[in-house]
Design a protein around this motif. Structure first.
Motif, PDB file in Angstrom:
ATOM      1  N   GLN A  19      39.046   2.449  14.813  1.00 13.84           N
ATOM      2  CA  GLN A  19      37.824   1.723  14.446  1.00 13.84           C
ATOM      3  C   GLN A  19      37.769   1.475  12.946  1.00 13.84           C
ATOM      4  O   GLN A  19      37.284   0.430  12.495  1.00 13.84           O
ATOM      5  N   MET A  20      38.266   2.414  12.158  1.00 14.42           N
ATOM      6  CA  MET A  20      38.327   2.222  10.708  1.00 14.42           C
ATOM      7  C   MET A  20      39.196   1.002  10.368  1.00 14.42           C
ATOM      8  O   MET A  20      38.811   0.167   9.537  1.00 14.42           O
ATOM      9  N   LEU A  21      40.366   0.892  11.016  1.00 15.99           N
ATOM     10  CA  LEU A  21      41.233  -0.256  10.768  1.00 15.99           C
ATOM     11  C   LEU A  21      40.543  -1.558  11.180  1.00 15.99           C
ATOM     12  O   LEU A  21      40.642  -2.579  10.487  1.00 15.99           O
ATOM     13  N   VAL A  22      39.859  -1.514  12.325  1.00 14.93           N
ATOM     14  CA  VAL A  22      39.165  -2.701  12.831  1.00 14.93           C
ATOM     15  C   VAL A  22      38.092  -3.166  11.857  1.00 14.93           C
ATOM     16  O   VAL A  22      37.982  -4.361  11.552  1.00 14.93           O
ATOM     17  N   GLU A  23      37.295  -2.227  11.355  1.00 15.86           N
ATOM     18  CA  GLU A  23      36.124  -2.590  10.560  1.00 15.86           C
ATOM     19  C   GLU A  23      36.423  -2.843   9.084  1.00 15.86           C
ATOM     20  O   GLU A  23      35.805  -3.701   8.465  1.00 15.86           O
ATOM     21  N   LYS A  24      37.385  -2.129   8.531  1.00 10.03           N
ATOM     22  CA  LYS A  24      37.588  -2.188   7.085  1.00 10.03           C
ATOM     23  C   LYS A  24      38.693  -3.146   6.636  1.00 10.03           C
ATOM     24  O   LYS A  24      38.716  -3.563   5.478  1.00 10.03           O
TER      25      LYS A  24
END
Length: 260
Positions: free
Chosen positions: A199-204
């Protein structure tokens, strides 16, 4: 396109999950399973609702490598038939290694031989402490041929030799220290840690930027230095003109939150 039974494909929260679904055979690889994995990764590449991929497995083992009963059948094949089968597996590993989307391995059990190869070609890998890793091919008179190409790139010649020539299985902590996997996490935390990281990769991060960066990492290692730098300069120039770069820099300068 055949219905996938040995592999499951799902998308939630912009994360595609591809699941090895042959737990009764410890998710061992045969031709049909490799075909369905290739099909799933092709689907993920074109799936606009998925930005990152998690590769996981059902049951107690991540993947036991090649199905030995299947390999025994192949011994009656011609060289040409065996070469076609070898290329089938090669294409899967290359597809994951060169995939336009980041692939995260979620390893809940042993990853052995070709199964260790699957983990090796993923961009990131999270494992439980109990999982064992290794390339056992030399112990059954086989060779770790295709996986070796990717393993050398990932951990270097010395460490690769210690794994490939001994055939020994190593614990997760040693696999982490060798650079074979990224993170060891307790089983109870595995799902949450992988989901949070994905999710970090997706959002940031810009999906386009991750694609270009992954593509370049794969490409430059086989180039001479000057050729690699020329390629990098061209990619740099292309990136500056990209929609994502314009959007990201504008948002940063205007002190706005970037929504990827």
């Amino acid at each position: 396109m055949e219905e996938m039974t040995l592999v499951k494909y799902e998308v939630a929260n912009r994360i595609a999950t591809i699941t090895l679904n042959r737990p009764e055979k410890r998710n061992a690889l045969n031709a049909e399973m490799v075909t369905q994995l290739k099909q799933a990764f092709t689907q993920a590449a074109g799936d606009e609702s998925a930005k990152v991929i998690v590769l996981e497995a059902a049951g107690d083992s991540f993947c036991a490598g090649a199905d030995l009963a299947y390999l025994q059948q192949l011994q009656n094949n011609t060289f040409e038939e065996n070469l076609a089968d070898s290329n089938h597996l090669k294409e899967l590993f290359l597809q994951i290694y060169q995939h336009p989307k980041v692939v995260i391995a979620k390893i809940q059990g042993h990853a052995i031989a070709g199964g260790c190869g699957l983990a090796t070609v993923c961009d990131f890998s999270f494992t439980v402490p109990e999982a064992k890793f290794g390339y056992t091919e030399v112990r059954i008179g086989f060779i770790p041929a295709i996986v070796k190409v990717f393993l050398l790139r990932k951990i270097g010649e010395g460490k690769a030799k210690s794994l490939l020539l001994t055939g020994e299985l190593i614990p997760a902590e040693l696999a982490e220290s060798m650079g074979l996997v990224n993170t060891v996490v307790e089983a109870i935390e595995l799902d949450r840690e992988v989901a949070n990281f994905a999710q970090m990769l997706v959002e940031k991060n810009s999906g386009q930027s991750m694609t270009y960066t992954k593509q370049m990492i794969a490409a430059v290692q086989s180039m001479e230095v000057e050729e690699a730098l020329n390629y990098a300069a061209e990619m740099n120039a292309n990136a500056r003109a990209s929609e994502d770069c314009q959007k990201g820099i504008a948002a940063f300068l205007n002190k706005e939150k970037i929504v990827w």
